[in-house]
Structure formats: structure tokens, C-alpha cells
Design a protein around this motif. Structure first.
Motif, mmCIF file in Angstrom:
data_model
loop_
_atom_site.group_PDB
_atom_site.id
_atom_site.type_symbol
_atom_site.label_atom_id
_atom_site.label_comp_id
_atom_site.label_asym_id
_atom_site.label_seq_id
_atom_site.Cartn_x
_atom_site.Cartn_y
_atom_site.Cartn_z
ATOM 1 N N ASP A 75 0.841 -1.204 0.000
ATOM 2 C CA ASP A 75 0.000 0.000 0.000
ATOM 3 C C ASP A 75 0.873 1.249 0.000
ATOM 4 O O ASP A 75 0.587 2.224 -0.705
ATOM 5 N N GLN B 87 1.900 6.669 -6.967
ATOM 6 C CA GLN B 87 1.021 7.780 -7.349
ATOM 7 C C GLN B 87 1.790 9.092 -7.268
ATOM 8 O O GLN B 87 1.660 9.964 -8.133
ATOM 9 N N SER C 39 -11.072 -5.306 -5.696
ATOM 10 C CA SER C 39 -11.370 -3.978 -5.133
ATOM 11 C C SER C 39 -10.908 -2.846 -6.054
ATOM 12 O O SER C 39 -11.485 -1.763 -6.074
ATOM 13 N N ALA C 40 -9.882 -3.115 -6.856
ATOM 14 C CA ALA C 40 -9.311 -2.056 -7.710
ATOM 15 C C ALA C 40 -10.322 -1.529 -8.723
ATOM 16 O O ALA C 40 -10.234 -0.381 -9.154
ATOM 17 N N GLU D 273 -12.132 1.691 -7.597
ATOM 18 C CA GLU D 273 -11.357 2.860 -7.216
ATOM 19 C C GLU D 273 -11.601 4.036 -8.160
ATOM 20 O O GLU D 273 -11.365 3.918 -9.366
ATOM 21 N N GLU D 274 -12.104 5.131 -7.646
ATOM 22 C CA GLU D 274 -12.416 6.294 -8.478
ATOM 23 C C GLU D 274 -11.557 7.511 -8.143
ATOM 24 O O GLU D 274 -11.621 8.512 -8.833
ATOM 25 N N GLU D 275 -10.760 7.408 -7.077
ATOM 26 C CA GLU D 275 -9.926 8.562 -6.673
ATOM 27 C C GLU D 275 -8.444 8.328 -6.938
ATOM 28 O O GLU D 275 -7.819 9.023 -7.712
ATOM 29 N N ARG D 276 -7.917 7.289 -6.323
ATOM 30 C CA ARG D 276 -6.472 7.046 -6.407
ATOM 31 C C ARG D 276 -6.060 6.595 -7.815
ATOM 32 O O ARG D 276 -6.845 5.959 -8.516
ATOM 33 N N VAL E 196 -2.974 1.596 -6.876
ATOM 34 C CA VAL E 196 -3.373 0.848 -5.692
ATOM 35 C C VAL E 196 -2.689 -0.508 -5.644
ATOM 36 O O VAL E 196 -2.219 -1.026 -6.664
ATOM 37 N N LEU F 153 -3.605 -4.500 -4.521
ATOM 38 C CA LEU F 153 -4.829 -5.284 -4.418
ATOM 39 C C LEU F 153 -4.524 -6.752 -4.205
ATOM 40 O O LEU F 153 -3.438 -7.226 -4.560
ATOM 41 N N THR G 299 -5.036 2.550 -11.864
ATOM 42 C CA THR G 299 -6.480 2.394 -11.791
ATOM 43 C C THR G 299 -7.175 2.972 -13.015
ATOM 44 O O THR G 299 -6.541 3.576 -13.886
#
Ligand code: 6PG
Length: 242
Positions: free
Chosen positions: A112, A119, A152-153, A156-159, A162, A164, A177
């Protein structure tokens, strides 16, 4: 047309990589002319192994920043490492300055944290769109980068990056993402093999499976595929033969 990919069907692998290489070289030339820099995300897996040697020449790598769409949770010298594959087939032969290459820390016990740092590397000294070109592959299950079905990836709409869990493979991955990949100025898929024909048809025709959201995004998408991978596509979907 926005939301509709341009599909290039090649008779064989040499024709496929020649077409894809020409497209990528043109994108590099245009980006450097317009902004002084070419920001590309490389694909992992096995299919690009034939393409990367074709990119050694014809691109000003001193003016490029190289990212990776995803990485496995392994050290950089591991046989499974996407970075290693690209280093051996492109980065070293092209003498890409190491400072121009953003590698995921797949070996980090805290993936993480590695994703947060990636990023930061993607956004450092830059503004959106973060990539001029995203080069992607696709699996028989319709995954791309490490955007696997049911993970889960996908939500993801922000980062932009990620870590996973990929339960079906019993492993962890690092991936860019949808916000990062759908936001690229240009997207190219490289898809070969009959085992991917049902997924490619589903992605293109029905818009299902993880790769579909990128294939159907608003911006330009080109799918370079071979006859076997295109065997599930209707004739109307094939824009170009190589
Ligand atoms: C990875 C890739 C992945 C790949 C597809 C296709 O790390 O595995 O980024 O998304 O592109 O799995 O892989 P092949 O090219 O090996 O068929």
C-alpha cells in the motif's frame, strides 16, 4: 468515434508489432513536439516481449518518462517482474536513463505504501492527463493491467495507483487504476491468441469485463490483435488489416 475502439487485425505477430511500434513512435514524436516529454505506461505479461525491441530505436528516450501499468509482488530481478522484462527487452538496449523510469517497488512488504509512492511519482511535476500513452494487454478473463474481475481495484475512483489482492491467483498486485488509465491521452491494447477471443468479443461488443471500461472510454483507443484473438469479432468491427 468516441467510445468505439479502432481495431487493427494483423495476420501475424511481426505485422502486429510493426503496426503497434509505428503507432507508439508517432505518439512519442507528437508528445515531445507538443510538450517536450513523452509519458508512457508499459504493459506487462508476455505479449509485449516481441514489441519492446522494436521500440529501442525511433523514440527519444532521453525525453521520455516510463511508467508501468502494473506489477507483480516480486523483486525487480525476479523472472515474474514486468520491470525486468521491459529492462531486458527495451530499457537497457535503448539506454533509457534510469532516472526516466518509474519502477513499482513490488518487493516492498508494504505494498500500500508502494502504491502511494507510485502515485506520487506519476503526479510529480506533472498535471492530468498523467499519461500520453497507456500500453495494455488483456487476459482471457478480460483483465487488463491488474484490474482483475471481482477485485477492489475496479471500484477505485480517486487514487491513481493501488495495491490489491487477487484471490483467484492467491497473490497481491500493484496497478494503475481506471482514473489513471482512462485519463491517458491515447490507449493501445496488444492482444494475441485464440484463448482471448471470447473476452475480446465481450469487451468490444458487449462492454463487459474489466478492460471494457477502458476500451469504451471517450478518448482514442486502438486494439492491435491477431487473427486468432479477433476470431470472435464481427467483420464490421475490424477497421484495419495489417
Ligand atoms: C501482467 C499484465 C497483464 C497482462 C495480461 C496479458 O502483469 O500480467 O500487465 O495485464 O497484460 O495478463 O498477459 P499476456 O500478454 O502474458 O497474455
Amino acid at each position: 468515434m468516441a467510445g468505439t475502439p479502432h481495431i487493427v487485425v494483423a495476420a501475424d505477430l511481426p505485422a502486429l508489432v510493426a503496426q503497434a511500434a509505428a503507432h507508439i513512435r508517432d505518439a512519442a514524436t507528437a508528445a515531445i513536439a507538443a510538450r517536450g516529454r513523452f509519458r508512457i505506461a508499459l504493459a506487462g505479461g508476455s505479449t509485449p516481449r516481441a514489441l519492446y525491441p522494436k521500440l529501442v530505436d525511433g523514440i527519444d528516450w532521453a525525453r521520455a518518462t516510463v511508467f508501468f501499468g502494473d506489477e507483480r509482488a516480486v523483486p525487480p530481478d525476479d523472472a515474474q517482474s514486468n520491470y525486468r522484462m521491459a529492462r531486458e527487452t527495451l530499457l537497457d538496449p535503448a539506454r533509457v536513463p534510469p532516472a526516466n523510469v518509474a519502477r513499482w517497488r513490488g518487493e516492498d512488504p508494504d505494498l500500500d505504501a508502494a502504491a502511494r509512492d507510485y502515485q506520487a511519482a506519476l503526479t510529480r511535476g506533472a498535471s492530468a492527463p498523467w499519461l500520453d500513452l497507456a500500453l495494455l494487454g488483456m487476459g482471457p478473463d478480460g483483465h487488463t493491467a491488474s484490474l482483475f474481475p471481482g477485485t477492489s481495484a475496479l471500484a477505485e475512483e480517486e487514487r491513481l495507483a493501488v495495491a490489491l489482492d487477487v484471490a483467484e491467483m492467491g497473490t497481491r498486485r500493484l496497478t494503475l487504476t481506471y482514473p489513471a488509465l482512462c485519463g491517458a491521452r491515447d490507449v493501445c491494447f496488444l492482444v494475441t491468441g485464440r484463448d482471448k477471443a471470447p473476452a475480446l468479443a465481450s469487451v468490444v461488443e458487449a462492454g463487459h469485463l474489466p478492460a471494457a471500461r477502458i476500451v469504451r472510454r471517450a478518448g482514442p483507443v486502438t486494439i492491435f490483435c491477431d487473427e486468432a484473438a479477433a476470431s470472435g469479432l464481427g467483420a464490421a468491427k475490424r477497421d484495419e488489416r495489417a
